[in-house]
Enzyme design. Structure first.
Site, PDB file in Angstrom:
ATOM      1  N   HIS A  80       0.840  -1.206   0.000  1.00 53.86           N
ATOM      2  CA  HIS A  80       0.000   0.000   0.000  1.00 53.86           C
ATOM      3  C   HIS A  80       0.879   1.262   0.000  1.00 53.86           C
ATOM      4  CE1 HIS A  80      -3.017  -2.701   2.308  1.00 53.86           C
ATOM      5  NE2 HIS A  80      -3.537  -2.481   1.118  1.00 53.86           N
TER       6      HIS A  80
ATOM      7  N   LYS B 284     -16.778  -6.824   7.421  1.00 53.86           N
ATOM      8  CA  LYS B 284     -15.588  -7.673   7.281  1.00 53.86           C
ATOM      9  C   LYS B 284     -14.945  -7.988   8.632  1.00 53.86           C
ATOM     10  CE  LYS B 284     -13.405  -7.032   2.713  1.00 53.86           C
ATOM     11  NZ  LYS B 284     -12.212  -6.430   2.064  1.00 53.86           N
TER      12      LYS B 284
ATOM     13  N   ARG C 293      -1.671  -5.913  -8.271  1.00 56.03           N
ATOM     14  CA  ARG C 293      -0.527  -6.757  -7.937  1.00 56.03           C
ATOM     15  C   ARG C 293      -0.271  -7.800  -9.004  1.00 56.03           C
ATOM     16  NH1 ARG C 293      -2.893  -8.253  -2.194  1.00 56.03           N
ATOM     17  NH2 ARG C 293      -4.642  -8.370  -3.626  1.00 56.03           N
TER      18      ARG C 293
ATOM     19  N   SER D 240      -2.873  -7.798   3.064  1.00 56.01           N
ATOM     20  CA  SER D 240      -3.147  -7.617   4.500  1.00 56.01           C
ATOM     21  C   SER D 240      -3.551  -8.952   5.130  1.00 56.01           C
ATOM     22  CB  SER D 240      -4.270  -6.601   4.703  1.00 56.01           C
ATOM     23  OG  SER D 240      -3.921  -5.365   4.157  1.00 56.01           O
TER      24      SER D 240
HETATM   25  O1  PNS Z   1      -8.582  -2.731   0.173  1.00 60.19           O
HETATM   26  P1  PNS Z   1      -9.860  -3.289  -0.358  1.00 60.19           P
HETATM   27  O2  PNS Z   1     -10.636  -3.958   0.741  1.00 60.19           O
HETATM   28  O3  PNS Z   1      -9.662  -4.181  -1.554  1.00 60.19           O
HETATM   29  O4  PNS Z   1     -10.733  -2.021  -0.851  1.00 60.19           O
HETATM   30  C1  PNS Z   1     -12.009  -2.196  -1.416  1.00 60.19           C
HETATM   31  C2  PNS Z   1     -12.746  -0.849  -1.549  1.00 60.19           C
HETATM   32  C3  PNS Z   1     -12.757  -0.109  -0.224  1.00 60.19           C
HETATM   33  C4  PNS Z   1     -12.053   0.019  -2.564  1.00 60.19           C
HETATM   34  C5  PNS Z   1     -14.188  -1.169  -2.035  1.00 60.19           C
HETATM   35  O5  PNS Z   1     -14.731  -2.168  -1.252  1.00 60.19           O
HETATM   36  C6  PNS Z   1     -15.129   0.036  -2.003  1.00 60.19           C
HETATM   37  O6  PNS Z   1     -14.955   0.980  -2.742  1.00 60.19           O
HETATM   38  N1  PNS Z   1     -16.102   0.003  -1.090  1.00 60.19           N
HETATM   39  C7  PNS Z   1     -17.092   1.057  -0.931  1.00 60.19           C
HETATM   40  C8  PNS Z   1     -18.468   0.617  -1.419  1.00 60.19           C
HETATM   41  C9  PNS Z   1     -18.644   0.863  -2.909  1.00 60.19           C
HETATM   42  O7  PNS Z   1     -18.541   1.967  -3.391  1.00 60.19           O
HETATM   43  N2  PNS Z   1     -18.897  -0.211  -3.655  1.00 60.19           N
HETATM   44  C10 PNS Z   1     -19.165  -0.119  -5.073  1.00 60.19           C
HETATM   45  C11 PNS Z   1     -17.927  -0.322  -5.922  1.00 60.19           C
HETATM   46  S1  PNS Z   1     -18.155  -1.758  -6.856  1.00 60.19           S
END
Ligand code: PNS
Length: 165
Positions: free
Chosen positions: A17, A41, A90, A128
């Site tokens: 990150h 989560k 990645r 993570s």
């Molecule tokens: O680090 P992560 O857990 O892969 O991040 C995922 C994240 C936070 C980018 C994603 O879950 C997100 O944007 N969540 C907010 C809800 C949302 O907007 N969902 C619609 C997008 S498909």
């Protein structure tokens, strides 16, 4: 002013990150690290803890801010008056999910662009979840995460009476 949001769970933040944060901060005037409040989560660290850890980790980067968010990413981006979302890729396994997310966000907010940075090769395996697993079994995570994460994880595990790092 070009402002981007780098969203994620950051539970906990890893060197992967940080690689994306450091490199994308050079491309924009302001980078907002958006920390998802994701109770579904059941994260190891609360959102307040994740924000504090990230703030400490990016304190040497003057154009980076850390802000928690809840709900839709596109709404957070709009509220922050940002024009771009940054995500790290990645490996090919990330691609499908990232493409789906970027395209959904683009449908919801046509002016919003998602840009992808490929994670440095030395971090391409890192996540993570694996860090938490290694730590839970007493492995050394110093090559994966900043010292502050090790300290906070140690405190958490000491409190729970579980294995030491
Ligand atoms: O680090 P992560 O857990 O892969 O991040 C995922 C994240 C936070 C980018 C994603 O879950 C997100 O944007 N969540 C907010 C809800 C949302 O907007 N969902 C619609 C997008 S498909």
């Amino acid at each position: 002013m070009l402002r981007a949001v780098y969203p994620g769970s950051f539970d906990p933040v890893t060197f992967g990150h940080l690689d994306i944060i450091t490199r994308s901060a050079k491309l924009v005037d302001e980078l907002i690290v958006g920390v998802l409040v994701n109770n579904a989560k059941s994260p190891l660290f609360s959102v307040e803890e994740r924000v504090k850890i990230l703030e400490k980790t990016v304190e040497n980067l003057p154009n980076v801010k850390v802000i928690p968010f809840e709900g839709l990413l596109v709404e957070f981006v709009r509220k922050m008056e940002a024009q771009m979302v940054v995500r790290g890729l990645r490996a090919i396994t990330d691609f499908e999910y990232e493409l789906q997310m970027a395209q959904t966000n683009h449908k919801l907010e046509p002016d919003l662009e998602t840009i992808f940075l490929t994670t440095g090769l030395e971090y391409s395996y890192l996540s993570s979840s694996t860090v938490k697993e290694v730590a839970a079994f007493g492995g050394d995570i110093s090559q994966f995460v900043p010292d502050i994460v090790i300290e906070r994880m140690q405190e958490k595990m000491d409190k729970k009476g579980e294995c030491k790092l």
